[in-house]
Scaffold this motif. Structure first.
Motif, mmCIF file in Angstrom:
data_model
loop_
_atom_site.group_PDB
_atom_site.id
_atom_site.type_symbol
_atom_site.label_atom_id
_atom_site.label_comp_id
_atom_site.label_asym_id
_atom_site.label_seq_id
_atom_site.Cartn_x
_atom_site.Cartn_y
_atom_site.Cartn_z
ATOM 1 N N THR A 120 0.835 -1.191 0.000
ATOM 2 C CA THR A 120 0.000 0.000 0.000
ATOM 3 C C THR A 120 0.873 1.246 0.000
ATOM 4 N N LEU A 121 0.601 2.157 -0.924
ATOM 5 C CA LEU A 121 1.419 3.353 -1.036
ATOM 6 C C LEU A 121 1.253 4.235 0.194
ATOM 7 N N PHE A 122 0.018 4.403 0.616
ATOM 8 C CA PHE A 122 -0.267 5.202 1.804
ATOM 9 C C PHE A 122 -0.982 4.320 2.826
ATOM 10 N N PRO A 123 -0.681 4.489 4.111
ATOM 11 C CA PRO A 123 -1.143 3.549 5.143
ATOM 12 C C PRO A 123 -2.638 3.655 5.430
ATOM 13 N N GLU A 124 -3.206 2.520 5.834
ATOM 14 C CA GLU A 124 -4.607 2.504 6.256
ATOM 15 C C GLU A 124 -4.669 2.837 7.738
ATOM 16 N N SER A 125 -4.425 4.081 8.054
ATOM 17 C CA SER A 125 -4.456 4.487 9.462
ATOM 18 C C SER A 125 -5.126 5.846 9.547
ATOM 19 N N SER A 126 -4.537 6.747 10.266
ATOM 20 C CA SER A 126 -5.161 8.055 10.458
ATOM 21 C C SER A 126 -4.872 8.993 9.287
ATOM 22 N N LYS A 127 -5.723 9.996 9.143
ATOM 23 C CA LYS A 127 -5.522 11.009 8.107
ATOM 24 C C LYS A 127 -4.217 11.769 8.358
ATOM 25 N N TYR A 128 -3.865 11.932 9.629
ATOM 26 C CA TYR A 128 -2.621 12.626 9.968
ATOM 27 C C TYR A 128 -1.417 11.861 9.432
ATOM 28 N N PHE A 129 -1.382 10.545 9.659
ATOM 29 C CA PHE A 129 -0.229 9.754 9.234
ATOM 30 C C PHE A 129 -0.161 9.668 7.714
ATOM 31 N N VAL A 133 3.037 10.799 5.320
ATOM 32 C CA VAL A 133 3.713 10.004 4.295
ATOM 33 C C VAL A 133 3.657 10.725 2.944
ATOM 34 N N ILE A 134 2.537 11.383 2.643
ATOM 35 C CA ILE A 134 2.431 12.156 1.404
ATOM 36 C C ILE A 134 3.503 13.240 1.368
ATOM 37 N N CYS A 135 3.650 13.953 2.472
ATOM 38 C CA CYS A 135 4.647 15.026 2.527
ATOM 39 C C CYS A 135 6.055 14.463 2.350
ATOM 40 N N ARG A 136 6.295 13.283 2.884
ATOM 41 C CA ARG A 136 7.631 12.694 2.794
ATOM 42 C C ARG A 136 7.952 12.205 1.387
ATOM 43 N N MET A 137 6.990 11.516 0.759
ATOM 44 C CA MET A 137 7.267 10.869 -0.513
ATOM 45 C C MET A 137 6.994 11.747 -1.728
ATOM 46 N N ILE A 138 6.034 12.675 -1.601
ATOM 47 C CA ILE A 138 5.650 13.507 -2.739
ATOM 48 C C ILE A 138 5.974 14.969 -2.507
ATOM 49 N N GLY A 139 5.830 15.406 -1.271
ATOM 50 C CA GLY A 139 6.105 16.803 -0.954
ATOM 51 C C GLY A 139 4.933 17.420 -0.207
ATOM 52 N N GLN A 140 5.198 18.534 0.429
ATOM 53 C CA GLN A 140 4.144 19.247 1.145
ATOM 54 C C GLN A 140 3.288 20.021 0.155
ATOM 55 N N PRO A 141 1.964 20.003 0.318
ATOM 56 C CA PRO A 141 1.125 20.813 -0.563
ATOM 57 C C PRO A 141 1.565 22.266 -0.547
ATOM 58 N N GLY A 142 1.458 22.930 -1.683
ATOM 59 C CA GLY A 142 1.883 24.323 -1.786
ATOM 60 C C GLY A 142 1.127 25.244 -0.849
ATOM 61 N N ASP A 143 1.774 26.335 -0.487
ATOM 62 C CA ASP A 143 1.138 27.279 0.437
ATOM 63 C C ASP A 143 -0.191 27.790 -0.106
ATOM 64 N N HIS A 144 -0.310 27.931 -1.442
ATOM 65 C CA HIS A 144 -1.576 28.420 -1.993
ATOM 66 C C HIS A 144 -2.701 27.420 -1.753
ATOM 67 N N LEU A 145 -2.369 26.120 -1.702
ATOM 68 C CA LEU A 145 -3.374 25.112 -1.397
ATOM 69 C C LEU A 145 -3.718 25.124 0.087
#
Length: 299
Positions: A120-129, A133-145
């Motif tokens: 699984t690319l992203f874990p089946e756990s909390s939205k926080y976790f 993982v998204i921030c680590r593997m893909i990056g943090q969403p842009g400030d405008h988002l």
């Protein structure tokens, strides 16, 4: 009425999908999502169990997208509407940004990555976790988002008061702001810093041609997993991507068994599915004169 789901198929044979198997599945799902987008409908529940093999013995990897119980017209979706299973949920859903058909494309990226990695690319756990993982593997969403997100402050905090820059909250800050303990569970890919690194480590080197195909696959994944829904690749655009069209493989067609297999597996995508319920395609190919000739698909 159908054969089996992609999940059952993978569990029964106990190994991940190859790129040559993923390609026709991807192409058919893109055709489905292009049709849905044309009428303004979001499926919003893409998962392995909702992708069915029709008749794998006679028509290898011919699929149907099923279960429209969560489908909704894009014009009726409100910000904050909870859609999609957590591991396949687009970031705009959790951030409280406008929701469109683009969330299905994010799910598609998660699905095909999971098929190739057998994890699984992203874990089946909390939205926080998941966001971590998204921030680590893909990056943090842009400030405008993050500035526009209704729920951005659940997961992110401004560096300083009145600062335009955001950072990801610590588990303690998340609990303080939401009252929810962050559920940190095992994630097979958490140790990797990028999609490139994960896919390189999860695969065995098979030569230049396969490496080129893998790079095309990663490029498509990055477009599908674009954090900004407005710039995320559309179904129509993805159907012209080199991973799907195999344009990067054509020069090796006559000298590479890998490429020969790639074109063989894609025979199902050239079949007219409107009346193909009983047409076997495991010996299907079009010859240079426009007719059909037998072709055996290796597995």
């Amino acid at each position: 009425m159908l054969d089996q789901s992609l999940w059952d198929f993978m569990m029964n044979r106990e190994k991940a999908y190859t790129l040559n198997e993923i390609r026709p599945i991807t192409q058919q799902l893109l055709v489905a999502f292009k049709a849905l987008k044309s009428i303004g409908v979001i499926h919003s529940d893409l998962k392995h169990d909702n992708i069915m093999l029709v008749n794998h013995q006679n028509q290898p990897f011919r699929i149907k997208l099923i279960d429209f119980g969560q489908a909704i017209p894009s014009s009726e979706v409100e910000i904050g509407t909870k859609k999609q299973l957590l591991p396949y949920r687009a970031p705009e859903v959790n951030l409280g940004l406008p929701i469109s058909e683009a969330i299905d494309m994010w799910s598609l990226g998660c699905i095909i990555a999971e098929m190739y990695l057998a994890a699984t690319l992203f874990p089946e756990s909390s939205k926080y976790f998941i966001m971590k993982v998204i921030c680590r593997m893909i990056g943090q969403p842009g400030d405008h988002l993050l500035n526009a997100g209704k729920f951005s402050s659940k997961y992110f905090i401004r560096e300083r008061k009145n600062s335009p820059e955001w950072r990801f909250k610590t588990p303690e800050e998340y609990k303080e702001g939401t009252g929810v303990e962050s559920d940190i569970s095992e994630c097979a890919l958490e140790q990797y810093s990028s999609l490139d690194e994960a896919i390189k480590d999860y695969t065995e080197e098979k030569g230049r041609v396969e490496l080129n195909d893998r790079m095309a696959f990663v490029q498509l994944l990055k477009r599908l997993l674009d954090l900004d829904a407005n710039s995320r690749i559309t179904p129509e655009q993805a159907l012209t991507h080199s991973f799907v069209t195999m344009g990067h493989l054509e020069e090796d067609l006559d000298c590479s068994p890998y490429v020969t297999d790639a074109f063989r597996w894609m025979a199902i995508c050239r079949l007219d599915h409107s009346d193909a319920s009983d047409v076997p395609v495991n010996n299907y190919e079009t010859d240079s004169s426009g007719g059909e000739k037998d072709m055996e698909i290796s597995s």
